[in-house]
Structure formats: structure tokens, C-alpha cells
Write an enzyme that holds these catalytic residues in place. Structure first.
Site, short mmCIF file in Angstrom:
data_model
loop_
_atom_site.label_atom_id
_atom_site.label_comp_id
_atom_site.label_asym_id
_atom_site.label_seq_id
_atom_site.Cartn_x
_atom_site.Cartn_y
_atom_site.Cartn_z
N SER A 140 0.86 -1.19 0.00
CA SER A 140 0.00 0.00 0.00
C SER A 140 0.89 1.24 0.00
O SER A 140 2.10 1.13 0.31
CB SER A 140 -0.84 -0.02 1.28
OG SER A 140 -1.42 1.22 1.53
N TYR A 153 -2.13 -0.50 10.62
CA TYR A 153 -2.10 -0.83 9.18
C TYR A 153 -0.76 -0.43 8.57
O TYR A 153 -0.11 -1.22 7.88
CB TYR A 153 -3.25 -0.09 8.48
CG TYR A 153 -3.43 -0.43 7.02
CD1 TYR A 153 -3.80 -1.70 6.62
CD2 TYR A 153 -3.25 0.54 6.03
CE1 TYR A 153 -3.98 -2.01 5.28
CE2 TYR A 153 -3.43 0.24 4.69
CZ TYR A 153 -3.80 -1.03 4.31
OH TYR A 153 -3.97 -1.34 2.98
#
Ligand SMILES: NC(=O)c1ccc[n+]([C@@H]2O[C@H](COP(=O)([O-])OP(=O)(O)OC[C@H]3O[C@@H](n4cnc5c(N)ncnc54)[C@H](OP(=O)(O)O)[C@@H]3O)[C@@H](O)[C@H]2O)c1
Length: 284
Positions: A140, A153
Site C-alpha cells: 500500500s 495498518y
């Protein structure tokens, strides 16, 4: 063309589902794994719409469950080979560093990091014997850049980036390539049903409450600018079609390459000023 076999995790929605269909359309044989078997019908139904159901085998796999991973290892022998592994399963856990419990951090890592390691370890012996393979890990923008309110995350994706660099260097001599997909924000379930927030973050007495509102405002504004997840599925399918992968990283999405450039070349103090100006509309 010889049939190529792809194993993908988290095929029940988002990038996983779209990639499964895109790969099947391009002639790959896809082992679509999902943790919730009840979602299998929906996946098969969609495959039927594109007339690719014969290209798909559904398997149950929760990447955090020992029994489920054992089951995967036993079933891998039924396929003639595994050419490509796509580690896609993941979710986003939000909350401020002070307020996220250790247990909550661990849960995030169990899926986004340890889950990837476990599935890769199950598949690697097959790829090494074949002397070829590709491992594609869904990282990501959060694998390269830290964002407030998203440390579980961000930390899990940073760990994935580091681990994937090591893996790439270790397995290249066996003819196996490793790639990291680094998407910005795309319209999937991850920002709604897939998102989880630290229990303490729901407390309006939290010292970070104002900050939280600014982040939520940004996320709300950003929704309109979220990319179409089909673009990511198409990029992954293009990578699957290549012979060897020269690049390790594949950034994709609005503003992602610019953000990586600024983070790399701007001094941290400037980067921080930019951040606060955009988020809180003031100097801090
Ligand atoms: N969308 C974005 O903007 C974005 C940006 C950058 C990176 N990513 C990454 O892209 C990947 C896919 O996310 P998405 O956006 O497509 O979100 P999504 O629509 O929520 O899909 C996530 C998938 O992962 C599965 N999953 C979650 N935990 C699992 C577990 N323990 N075992 C097996 N499967 C599990 C989910 O299964 P269930 O259906 O059972 O919940 C679902 O199929 C993730 O790794 C995410 O971090 C997404």
C-alpha cells in the site's frame, strides 16, 4: 500456451475478486481462496456472468488459522503446479498509537504480515522445485508513508515491504520473482466493512478526538477521488503475464508516485509541515 496456475488469497471481495475474474478472462487457472465459504456462491455467480467459472477453483483459507493453512498445504498437491501466488488478503485497522491495544496491533499483523509469511512458506517449496514462480504481495502507499490514526495498518505494510525485499533477494536465484503492489486509495470494502477501529478511539473524551475528526473529514473528501479497483486488478494481471519481473515495486493510484517522490527527497521537517497544513489547515 501452457496453462498457468495462480493462487490468490482474499478472493471474496475487492481487488481479490476483480483480479480473480481478470486473470480467468486472460486464460489463467485461478485457485481463489477465501476465509468465508458462504461467499463462494457469490464469486462463482460472478464468474458465470463472465463465462470463466471453469477457470476457477474455490478453496477455503483463513490466513490466520493454523488448521486452514494445514488444509491448504494438503490441497496444493492436487494442482500440477503453482506459477503465481498473490498475497492479497488484508484489512485496515485504525486508531492512535497511544490507544491501540497490543492485542489489536497483533490482530492486524496476524493477517497483513504473518498471514502472508504463512501462505508464502506453504507455496515456496513448489515454486523452488519448478525453478520458476512469482509472488505478488499487496502492500500500500501505507507501506512507504506513515499516516496518523492508521499505525497498525501502516506498521503491518511497512513490515511487509521489508520482508518482501529480503524474500526477493533470497528467491531470485531459484527463478522466483517478488513484487509489491502499492495502491493509494481505491473504492473497495476496506474503507467500510473491512475497516476496524481501536475500541478506545470511539471514546469522545479521547485527547485525539479533534484529530480524528480532521482525518475523517479528509477520508470523506477523498472518497470522491478514490480510484477504480479494476485498475489494480488489471495491473496485477499484466504483471502475471510478464516473463520475469524487473521491478520490485509497482505504485498505482492518484498522487502515489508524487507522494513517494516528496517523501524521499523532501527533508522530514518540510514533509511534516505539508502534512499538518493539509490535515489541520495550520502550522504545528
Ligand atoms: N482498497 C484500497 O484502497 C487499498 C489500498 C492499498 C492496499 N490495499 C490492500 O489490498 C488488499 C485487498 O484489500 P481490498 O481493498 O480489496 O479490501 P476488501 O474488499 O475488504 O478485501 C479484503 C479481502 O481480504 C479478505 N481477508 C481479510 N482477512 C482475511 C483472513 N484472515 N484470511 C483470508 N482472507 C481475509 C477479506 O475476506 P472477507 O470477505 O471474508 O472479509 C476480503 O476478501 C489488502 O491487502 C489491502 O491492504 C487496499
Amino acid at each position: 500456451m501452457e496453462k498457468k496456475y495462480v493462487l490468490i488469497t482474499g478472493a471474496s471481495s475487492g481487488f481479490g475478486l476483480l483480479t480473480t475474474i481478470e486473470l480467468a478472462k486472460r486464460g489463467f487457472s485461478v485457485i481463489a481462496t477465501m476465509r468465508n465459504e458462504e461467499k463462494k456462491e457469490k464469486v462463482i455467480e460472478l464468474c458465470k456472468q463472465f463465462q470463466v467459472e471453469k477457470q476457477i477453483t474455490c478453496l477455503q483459507l483463513d490466513v490466520t488459522c493454523k488448521k486452514s493453512l494445514q488444509h491448504l498445504s494438503e490441497h496444493l498437491n492436487q494442482f500440477p503446479k503453482i506459477d503465481i501466488l498473490i498475497n492479497n488478503a488484508g484489512f485496515a485497522f485504525g486508531g492512535f498509537c497511544e490507544e491501540v491495544s497490543l492485542q489489536e496491533y497483533k490482530e492486524q499483523f496476524e493477517t497483513n504480515f504473518f498471514g502472508v509469511i504463512a501462505v508464502t512458506q506453504a507455496v515456496l517449496p513448489f515454486m523452488r522445485k519448478q525453478k520458476q514462480g512469482k509472488i505478488i504481495n499487496l502492500s500500500s502507499i501505507s507501506g512507504k508513508i506513515g499516516f496518523p490514526g492508521l499505525s497498525p495498518y501502516v506498521a503491518s505494510k511497512h513490515a511487509l515491504e521489508g520482508w518482501s525485499e529480503c524474500l526477493r533477494l533470497e528467491v531470485k536465484p531459484f527463478g522466483i520473482d517478488v513484487a509489491l503492489i502499492e495502491p493509494g486509495s481505491f473504492a473497495t470494502n476496506i474503507w467500510s466493512s473491512g475497516k476496524r477501529i481501536a475500541k478506545k478511539a470511539n471514546n469522545t473524551n479521547s485527547p485525539y478526538d479533534l484529530y480524528m475528526k480532521a482525518i475523517e473529514d479528509q477520508l470523506e473528501k477523498g472518497k470522491e477521488e478514490m480510484g477504480d479497483p479494476k485498475e489494480v486488478a488489471s495491473l496485477i494481471a499484466n504483471i502475471c503475464e510478464q516473463d520475469r519481473l524487473k521491478a520490485l515495486r509497482y505504485p498505482i493510484g492518484k498522487g502515489v508516485k508524487l507522494a513517494f517522490y516528496l517523501k524521499k527527497w523532501f527533508p522530514w521537517t518540510k514533509w511534516e509541515q505539508l502534512f499538518y497544513k493539509k490535515l489541520l489547515h495550520k502550522k504545528v
